[in-house]
Design an enzyme around this catalytic site. Sequence first.
Site, mmCIF file in Angstrom:
data_model
loop_
_atom_site.group_PDB
_atom_site.id
_atom_site.type_symbol
_atom_site.label_atom_id
_atom_site.label_comp_id
_atom_site.label_asym_id
_atom_site.label_seq_id
_atom_site.Cartn_x
_atom_site.Cartn_y
_atom_site.Cartn_z
ATOM 1 N N GLU A 1 -0.662 -4.891 -19.959
ATOM 2 C CA GLU A 1 -0.358 -4.676 -18.541
ATOM 3 C C GLU A 1 0.438 -5.868 -18.008
ATOM 4 O OE1 GLU A 1 -2.372 -3.875 -14.139
ATOM 5 O OE2 GLU A 1 -3.677 -4.375 -15.826
ATOM 6 N N ASP B 1 6.040 -5.842 -8.623
ATOM 7 C CA ASP B 1 6.940 -6.266 -7.542
ATOM 8 C C ASP B 1 8.241 -5.479 -7.677
ATOM 9 O OD1 ASP B 1 8.718 -7.649 -5.835
ATOM 10 O OD2 ASP B 1 7.602 -9.518 -6.112
ATOM 11 N N LYS C 1 15.883 -6.975 -3.467
ATOM 12 C CA LYS C 1 17.239 -7.515 -3.312
ATOM 13 C C LYS C 1 18.083 -7.179 -4.544
ATOM 14 C CE LYS C 1 15.805 -11.388 -0.358
ATOM 15 N NZ LYS C 1 16.398 -10.811 0.868
ATOM 16 N N ASP D 1 3.425 2.123 -5.113
ATOM 17 C CA ASP D 1 3.477 2.669 -3.759
ATOM 18 C C ASP D 1 4.893 2.637 -3.214
ATOM 19 O OD1 ASP D 1 3.229 -0.305 -3.654
ATOM 20 O OD2 ASP D 1 3.631 0.084 -1.532
ATOM 21 N N GLU E 1 -4.093 -0.982 -3.915
ATOM 22 C CA GLU E 1 -4.076 0.476 -3.850
ATOM 23 C C GLU E 1 -5.056 0.994 -2.799
ATOM 24 O OE1 GLU E 1 -4.146 4.255 -6.953
ATOM 25 O OE2 GLU E 1 -4.733 2.247 -7.621
#
Length: 238
Positions: free
Chosen positions: A42, A116, A120, A152, A195
């Site tokens: 992960e 993340d 940009k 999300d 979450e």
Amino acid sequence: MGRVKAQRHDRFHALPNCFGDPVSVNGQWDKVFHNGHPIHIEPGCGKAELSIGLALDHPEINFLAIDLKSDRLCRGADLAIERNLNNIAFLRMNAEKLIEVFLPGSVDAIWLTFPDPFPKDRDEKKRLTNPAFLQRYQTILKPGGQIFLKTDNDGLAEYTRMVLKDLNIPLLENTSDLHALSPVPPIARHLTSFEKKFLLRNKNIHYLRFEIPVDCVFFKENSDTNSNSIIPENHESN
């Protein structure tokens, strides 16, 4: 670095399930775990809430939680020790070094949990689903190994779908509302703290599952694409 973070940083390097220099393992994770069980990783795990939950559910699988921030990893490592989990380890490293830490074809699955989105344009190369990262995943994954993404961020989800389409990588599962699925996939059963906050705000969660074909041809990093400009800049990451 604050006092608490500094203490966790120091503690991270003292814990037996933590690795500050995972390259030194030479990809021999079977010796670390003392078995040849499948490996799931992960990258960008934060406090590794998903990896810990999956490790509890699947003692027959070894999990490696990866992040750059040792204070976050330390919190997960302490929890794993409290729960007597011997099938999870915590690696402080940049995900760009995956092919230095894992042997080719040695990883069975990759979990990407609220990474993340780096909205940009200049940071597009840092997104964990950009073509360069997908090529790294292809190298370390076993044939048939799968990637699971939960986010999300609408922009990152759409960016990833566009990248996969450009590379002719089929989506095995693709939804903009993970928690509406039935049956609920394993990645939905363990909620991260972020979450939970998103769900309280009635924010939908995107879920993508895919497998990179062994013959996938990746386009050049400077390839002309419009997919890097679609991510809004307001976001909380894992």
